[in-house]
Design a protein around this motif. Structure first.
Motif, PDB file in Angstrom:
ATOM      1  N   ARG A 244       2.174  31.800 -16.670  1.00  0.00           N
ATOM      2  CA  ARG A 244       1.738  30.499 -16.156  1.00  0.00           C
ATOM      3  C   ARG A 244       2.976  29.669 -15.861  1.00  0.00           C
ATOM      4  O   ARG A 244       3.991  29.793 -16.540  1.00  0.00           O
ATOM      5  CB  ARG A 244       0.871  29.722 -17.165  1.00  0.00           C
ATOM      6  N   ASP A 245       2.866  28.812 -14.850  1.00  0.00           N
ATOM      7  CA  ASP A 245       4.001  27.971 -14.507  1.00  0.00           C
ATOM      8  C   ASP A 245       3.941  26.664 -15.290  1.00  0.00           C
ATOM      9  O   ASP A 245       3.130  26.500 -16.208  1.00  0.00           O
ATOM     10  CB  ASP A 245       4.078  27.742 -12.995  1.00  0.00           C
ATOM     11  N   ALA A 246       4.791  25.716 -14.905  1.00  0.00           N
ATOM     12  CA  ALA A 246       4.883  24.457 -15.639  1.00  0.00           C
ATOM     13  C   ALA A 246       3.706  23.528 -15.387  1.00  0.00           C
ATOM     14  O   ALA A 246       3.647  22.451 -15.971  1.00  0.00           O
ATOM     15  CB  ALA A 246       6.190  23.742 -15.285  1.00  0.00           C
ATOM     16  N   GLU A 247       2.756  23.939 -14.533  1.00  0.00           N
ATOM     17  CA  GLU A 247       1.524  23.176 -14.335  1.00  0.00           C
ATOM     18  C   GLU A 247       0.321  23.893 -14.931  1.00  0.00           C
ATOM     19  O   GLU A 247      -0.817  23.530 -14.645  1.00  0.00           O
ATOM     20  CB  GLU A 247       1.291  22.935 -12.835  1.00  0.00           C
ATOM     21  N   PHE A 248       0.561  24.934 -15.748  1.00  0.00           N
ATOM     22  CA  PHE A 248      -0.474  25.762 -16.372  1.00  0.00           C
ATOM     23  C   PHE A 248      -1.167  26.688 -15.388  1.00  0.00           C
ATOM     24  O   PHE A 248      -2.171  27.298 -15.727  1.00  0.00           O
ATOM     25  CB  PHE A 248      -1.566  24.906 -17.039  1.00  0.00           C
ATOM     26  N   ASP A 249      -0.720  26.770 -14.147  1.00  0.00           N
ATOM     27  CA  ASP A 249      -1.384  27.603 -13.157  1.00  0.00           C
ATOM     28  C   ASP A 249      -0.918  29.048 -13.262  1.00  0.00           C
ATOM     29  O   ASP A 249       0.215  29.330 -13.661  1.00  0.00           O
ATOM     30  CB  ASP A 249      -1.090  27.090 -11.741  1.00  0.00           C
ATOM     31  N   HIS A 250      -1.800  29.969 -12.854  1.00  0.00           N
ATOM     32  CA  HIS A 250      -1.408  31.373 -12.786  1.00  0.00           C
ATOM     33  C   HIS A 250      -0.144  31.522 -11.951  1.00  0.00           C
ATOM     34  O   HIS A 250      -0.044  30.978 -10.842  1.00  0.00           O
ATOM     35  CB  HIS A 250      -2.513  32.188 -12.122  1.00  0.00           C
ATOM     36  N   PHE A 251       0.813  32.270 -12.468  1.00  0.00           N
ATOM     37  CA  PHE A 251       2.061  32.514 -11.747  1.00  0.00           C
ATOM     38  C   PHE A 251       2.438  33.973 -11.965  1.00  0.00           C
ATOM     39  O   PHE A 251       2.379  34.478 -13.092  1.00  0.00           O
ATOM     40  CB  PHE A 251       3.172  31.601 -12.259  1.00  0.00           C
ATOM     41  N   GLU A 252       2.804  34.632 -10.867  1.00  0.00           N
ATOM     42  CA  GLU A 252       3.148  36.042 -10.933  1.00  0.00           C
ATOM     43  C   GLU A 252       4.443  36.287 -10.162  1.00  0.00           C
ATOM     44  O   GLU A 252       4.716  35.607  -9.176  1.00  0.00           O
ATOM     45  CB  GLU A 252       2.037  36.920 -10.323  1.00  0.00           C
ATOM     46  N   ALA A 253       5.218  37.252 -10.623  1.00  0.00           N
ATOM     47  CA  ALA A 253       6.439  37.662  -9.927  1.00  0.00           C
ATOM     48  C   ALA A 253       6.523  39.174  -9.951  1.00  0.00           C
ATOM     49  O   ALA A 253       6.204  39.800 -10.968  1.00  0.00           O
ATOM     50  CB  ALA A 253       7.675  37.045 -10.580  1.00  0.00           C
ATOM     51  N   ALA A 254       6.935  39.753  -8.819  1.00  0.00           N
ATOM     52  CA  ALA A 254       7.073  41.208  -8.746  1.00  0.00           C
ATOM     53  C   ALA A 254       8.357  41.558  -8.021  1.00  0.00           C
ATOM     54  O   ALA A 254       8.689  40.946  -6.997  1.00  0.00           O
ATOM     55  CB  ALA A 254       5.883  41.827  -8.028  1.00  0.00           C
ATOM     56  N   ARG A 255       9.073  42.525  -8.569  1.00  0.00           N
ATOM     57  CA  ARG A 255      10.278  43.010  -7.906  1.00  0.00           C
ATOM     58  C   ARG A 255       9.904  43.660  -6.581  1.00  0.00           C
ATOM     59  O   ARG A 255       8.824  44.246  -6.439  1.00  0.00           O
ATOM     60  CB  ARG A 255      11.007  43.993  -8.818  1.00  0.00           C
ATOM     61  N   GLU A 256      10.786  43.526  -5.609  1.00  0.00           N
ATOM     62  CA  GLU A 256      10.530  44.090  -4.285  1.00  0.00           C
ATOM     63  C   GLU A 256      10.163  45.569  -4.414  1.00  0.00           C
ATOM     64  O   GLU A 256      10.823  46.333  -5.114  1.00  0.00           O
ATOM     65  CB  GLU A 256      11.754  43.926  -3.401  1.00  0.00           C
ATOM     66  N   GLY A 257       9.093  45.947  -3.720  1.00  0.00           N
ATOM     67  CA  GLY A 257       8.590  47.307  -3.810  1.00  0.00           C
ATOM     68  C   GLY A 257       7.407  47.461  -4.728  1.00  0.00           C
ATOM     69  O   GLY A 257       6.736  48.503  -4.718  1.00  0.00           O
ATOM     70  N   PHE A 258       7.107  46.432  -5.551  1.00  0.00           N
ATOM     71  CA  PHE A 258       6.015  46.520  -6.520  1.00  0.00           C
ATOM     72  C   PHE A 258       4.956  45.428  -6.319  1.00  0.00           C
ATOM     73  O   PHE A 258       4.054  45.297  -7.141  1.00  0.00           O
ATOM     74  CB  PHE A 258       6.567  46.435  -7.947  1.00  0.00           C
TER      75      PHE A 258
END
Length: 704
Positions: A244-258
């Protein structure tokens, strides 16, 4: 959607260097590759101690997402000097609903892989900033400095890491590499004085570009409130983070290729989180199974009838079998009897504006006596998975009613479910219906010309239409187009402004227009009549706007839950500035008065918080209703029988009557005499299971 993000419309409406084959820290990997780099033309230290030119090691790109919608990138670069130090830098940036969020960070790691220096500056959300530095001193102690706080000096143990929360992703990559390099300890010190807990959750195979890859799933606690989920490849490199980010919202990160794996990883994170919470939640179970009789308390059954003194409530499993005065309510033979004299028994409370974006919220809601929530915006697959797990009796948390969020197009749009044209309406509504959505929540970028058609289509499918008033409409137009409910009281003040006028006015002029508004005259009197004549529901989220309308000191006085927040949530509710507090307070007074007028006009008011201070803000919402002129009984009904009736579930829940579900709250004292007693939760019964609130708060990482 986020609580903190809403202040923007209050006045206007109104990753990694490549390691050696075995997992290693970036510094170790860089040192081990020095020979190959030199052979490729790199410069190494010359005779006489001349320091080599800085060498580039690797650049890694993470794609950043919010609610599974791609919004930006983080580019991480690694360079090494001849002294063996590695510098890792992150350039983190995304666009969120028309706002640019950028953050820069830099780590310097020694040849041992341990951080020597860290700096981060910029924004972590549209409404939060960061300026932080951690420096290693000559005596191996560290100085931690953050703008607005006094410096802290600390000498950490051998296992320490440095991070500023969910961002940048680089910090998480370095942290997890350090965890592997140090033998996977259960905990590590997060400078200056916190703890990070990392747990391996198993390996799974995934398909990426036609190839099978094995990823390790780990959970991380201590960077944000609750669990983060991360996945590592076979070399120990970070592949993806679900957080979750600083606003409590869903946050996702993926390395390039994934990136293509993110929907599946989000689903796995939700399922694993519910399983984890269900397991640890067993420690909060209290009371016997089978037939249970609660004896001696006052009974406020949610119907509006006068309290029953010295009452008995009997439940068997998840059903209430009897409720009434002790003198006339027999206790079945063999029932376990629990004396609760001096208390009041209430129906389980409802939060009608929730966003269940992490499993810890389930524990916090139950601890506050909230046994049903209406989720007004989420990743559909995530929230329906949690809903179904809880409904099957395999999870811990309140019952979740899903309202599928839909937005339109444009730079301020949110989420992945979109209606851009008339042709989109039917397939989107059918998708939401199949997912079990009871409502369609419209967000701010829906084209006004599509609202009526969406409402008609939703109504034909048995779904209600609720939510924000789209940009380009006002609340009267939204009601005329078919809205069944409106979220957030500031939207009701839209008609004070002519089309396009808001952008031409100063902040103070806009605020003064609201603060001075007369609710008895047009156009606000017309708003009240429209709500009343159509019986349009309002979830006003007053507790949220109160936090935005006063200084941090004043908010702490009004909301004692702020003092009980987990470390990771502190500082999110800074409120307004002292210079702005008088005007913002006057605006909030208008909001409070509007809710009172609507209630007196017969408008269904339902208690909702938009998370705010998790759990606690539902109690504050009821206190504010009493300030607005509702009786304590009516305030309690706004969180029990009224929402049950609005959602068509009055035959199952909302009141304490035989045959209804055993969702109960026991509070010390008498909230009819003093609504503040609703905070004094001593026991919670959800689906016939009794829980200890103090233990639930502990699981949720709050101070009980």
């Amino acid at each position: 959607m986020s609580r903190l993000s809403l202040f923007a419309f209050v006045l206007t409406c109104a990753a990694a260097c490549r390691p050696s084959p075995q997992p290693a820290s970036p510094a170790a990997a860089a040192t081990e590759s020095a020979t190959s780099d030199a052979a490729a033309g790199g410069r190494t230290p010359a005779a006489g101690g001349r320091v080599a030119q800085r060498e580039s090691v690797e650049t890694t790109v993470f794609h950043l997402h919010k609610f599974l919608q791609r919004i930006g990138v983080e580019r991480d670069t690694y360079t090494r000097d001849g002294a063996g130090d590695l510098e890792a830098k992150a350039s983190f940036g995304f666009q969120d609903r028309g706002s640019q969020v950028t953050l820069a960070a830099s780590f310097r790691l020694g040849p041992d892989g341990l951080p020597r220096d860290y700096q981060a500056w910029g924004r972590t959300s549209r409404l939060s900033t960061l300026d932080e530095r951690v420096t290693r001193e000559a005596d191996d102690s560290f100085t931690h400095s953050r703008v607005g706080e006094a410096p802290v000096h600390v000498t950490p143990p051998a296992s320490y890491v440095i991070a500023s929360g969910y961002a940048p992703i680089l910090a998480q990559d370095l942290m997890l590499r350090a965890w592997i390099a140090r033998g996977r300890p259960a905990t590590m010190t997060l400078l200056p004085a916190a703890t990070v807990t990392i747990e391996a959750r198993g390996e799974q195979e995934y398909e990426v570009d036609g190839k099978r890859v094995t990823l390790e799933h780990v959970s991380v606690r201590g960077l944000v409130w609750g669990r983060e989920d991360a996945w590592l490849d076979e070399a120990g490199r970070l592949v993806a983070v679900v957080t979750r980010d600083a606003e409590f919202d869903h946050f996702e990160a993926a390395r390039e290729g994934f990136v293509a794996l993110l929907p599946e990883l989000v689903s796995r994170a939700g399922a694993d989180g519910v399983a984890w919470l269900s397991e640890v939640g067993k420690s909060a179970l209290r009371g016997p199974a089978g037939v249970v009789a609660l004896v001696g308390a006052d009974l406020v059954d949610g119907t509006g009838r006068a309290p029953v003194r010295d009452a008995v409530v009997v439940y068997d499993g998840d059903k209430i079998v009897a409720a009434g005065p002790r003198a006339s309510t027999p206790i079945p033979p063999g029932a376990a009897t629990i004396e609760v004299a001096g208390s009041t028994i209430l129906p389980g409370l409802w939060d009608m504006h929730a966003h269940v974006q992490q499993v810890e919220q389930g524990a916090a809601y139950l601890a506050a006596g909230v046994t049903t929530v209406r989720d007004l915006g989420n990743i559909l697959e995530f929230v329906t998975g949690i809903r179904d797990t809880i409904d099957a009796g395999q999870g811990l948390g309140p019952r979740i009613l899903v309202s599928g969020i839909v937005d339109g197009d444009g730079p301020r749009a949110l989420g992945t479910v979109r209606i851009k044209t008339r042709e989109d309406i039917a397939p989107v509504l059918d998708r939401l219906k199949r997912a079990g959505s009871l409502e369609v929540k419209l967000y701010s970028s829906i084209a006004p010309s599509l609202v009526r058609a969406i409402a008609e289509g939703a109504h034909r499918r048995g779904m209600r239409v609720v939510g924000h008033v789209p940009e380009g409409m006002n609340v009267l137009e939204a009601i005329a187009a078919g809205y069944d409910g409106v979220s957030h009281v500031p939207f009701l003040f839209d008609p004070l402004f002519a089309p396009g006028e808001v952008a031409k006015l100063s902040r103070e002029a806009r605020g003064r227009r609201i603060a001075d508004a007369d609710l008895k005259t047009a156009p606000l009197a017309q708003v009240i009549r429209a709500f009343a004549s159509k019986k349009v529901m309002l979830d006003d989220t007053l507790a949220l706007f109160e936090l935005m309308s006063h200084t941090a000191e004043e908010s702490a006085r009004r909301e004692p839950g702020l003092a009980r927040l987990p470390r990771e949530l502190r500082g999110l509710f800074d409120g307004t500035s002292p210079a702005q507090a008088a005007l913002d307070g006057a605006i909030f007074a208008r909001y409070l008065a509007m809710v009172g007028e609507l209630h007196r006009a017969g408008v269904p008011i339902v208690a909702g918080t938009d998370i705010s201070v998790p759990g606690h803000s539902l109690h504050r919402e009821l206190e504010l209703y009493v300030q607005a002129g509702l009786s304590p009984m009516a305030a309690i009904q706004a969180a029990t029988s009224v929402p049950a009736r609005q959602m068509g579930l009055q035959a199952q829940v909302g009141t304490i009557e035989p045959g209804k579900r055993a969702d109960l709250v026991i509070v010390a004292g008498d909230p009819i005499a003093d609504i503040r007693d609703v905070r004094k939760v001593t026991r919670v019964v959800a689906r016939g299971r009794m829980y200890d609130p103090a233990e639930l708060w502990r699981i949720a990482e709050f101070t009980p």
